[in-house]
Design an enzyme around this catalytic site. Structure first.
Site, PDB file in Angstrom:
ATOM      1  N   LYS A   1       1.161  -1.100   0.175  1.00 31.29           N
ATOM      2  CA  LYS A   1       0.003   0.048  -0.195  1.00 31.29           C
ATOM      3  C   LYS A   1       0.957   1.231  -0.076  1.00 31.29           C
ATOM      4  CE  LYS A   1      -4.146  -1.941   0.188  1.00 31.29           C
ATOM      5  NZ  LYS A   1      -5.037  -2.578   1.091  1.00 31.29           N
TER       6      LYS A   1
ATOM      7  N   ARG B   1      -3.562 -10.393   3.921  1.00 32.39           N
ATOM      8  CA  ARG B   1      -3.760 -10.322   2.333  1.00 32.39           C
ATOM      9  C   ARG B   1      -2.553  -9.665   1.633  1.00 32.39           C
ATOM     10  NH1 ARG B   1      -5.360  -6.866  -1.799  1.00 32.39           N
ATOM     11  NH2 ARG B   1      -6.832  -7.648  -3.367  1.00 32.39           N
TER      12      ARG B   1
END
Ligand code: HH2
Length: 268
Positions: A218, A250
């Site tokens: 991210k 994840r």
């Protein structure tokens, strides 16, 4: 589907490998756009220790505008057909029709970043199939969500949103023991919001459901470390999230996360 609560099916920690069948995902866009390559990557992730692979045909990166149903089906169905029900699959979708097709092709979990807001009928599809479900928090929509996200108290607001969405899912027939919750790292959040959500994960854990965290690659991590390679930063975030109680991580780099989480679990 076997009648096993999600916490038994995915012991803590479990790794969910990411397969984005999209031309434009922010971290692996285009890499898995060919269904043969995507299916091969999914099998490799399971060999490396992933408990499940999350197949998605719609990018949710900041600024993205959404994918029409036909196109999303064209992307994910060939991959699911190749996995033939023998690789554990999660379908990353907000559309009831995509969920229906994926579950018929053997997917066992529906990962909806809109928590059944975009297409409430997806909750009925999950209930009919007794599928596992991930409900995620997002402020705004992908097109605009990073413009100026604001909260008074991010941990409490995310948690009460997810409590409401869980109530909605249960009203539509989804069993509570099928559900996991995700604060939605990077979905309408600044770096500080993301960090606080992990630091105060106990607020979300108080809802009594397993928590899924997707911090891998991210862009917030880019604000903390130099360079383009976010793999070590992703592993650190996953281990920290695990230590604060997260169950499913994840991730894109499966082997590195499985190794790190195995050691973190041994030390816990
Ligand atoms: N993050 C992304 C997509 N789906 N689902 C859950 N439950 N949690 C997440 O944090 C999450 C998610 C975005 O990451 P990625 O799949 O790498 O990119 P893109 O949305 O651009 O395909």
């Amino acid at each position: 589907m076997a009648d096993v609560p999600i916490e038994a099916r995915f012991p803590r920690p479990s790794v969910m490998g990411v397969i984005n069948v999209t031309p434009d995902s922010f971290s692996d866009g285009g890499v898995h756009f060919d269904p043969d390559i995507a299916a091969e990557a999914a099998r490799r992730m399971v060999d490396e220790g992933a408990a499940i692979v999350d197949v998605g045909g719609e990018s949710t990166r900041p600024g993205s505008a959404g994918t029409p149903l036909d196109e999303e089906l064209r992307r994910v169905v060939p991959v699911l057909e190749r996995l033939g029900g023998d690789v554990p699959v999660s379908i990353d979708t907000a559309k009831a029709e995509v969920g229906r097709r994926a579950l018929a092709l053997g997917a066992e979990l529906v990962n909806d970043v809109t928590a059944f807001r975009a297409d409430p009928e997806l909750a009925d599809v999950c209930a009919e199939h007794d599928a596992y479900v991930c409900l995620m928090h997002m402020q705004g929509e992908p097109r605009t969500m990073q413009d100026d996200p604001r909260y008074d108290d991010v941990a409490s607001e995310v948690s009460s949103f997810l409590e409401d969405r869980m109530r909605f899912a249960i009203e539509r027939g989804v069993r509570e023991d099928r559900i996991c919750l995700d604060p939605g790292i990077g979905f309408g959040k600044t770096l500080e919001h993301n960090l606080e959500l992990i630091r105060r994960l106990d607020v979300l854990l108080a809802l009594g459901r397993p928590v899924l965290i997707g911090f891998s690659r991210k862009s917030s991590l880019r604000k903390l470390v130099d360079g383009d390679d976010l793999s070590s930063a992703s592993v650190a975030a996953a281990v920290a999230a695990f230590e604060r109680g997260a169950t499913i991580l994840r991730v894109h780099d499966v082997k590195a996360h499985v190794d790190a989480l195995t050691v973190a679990r041994a030390l816990s």
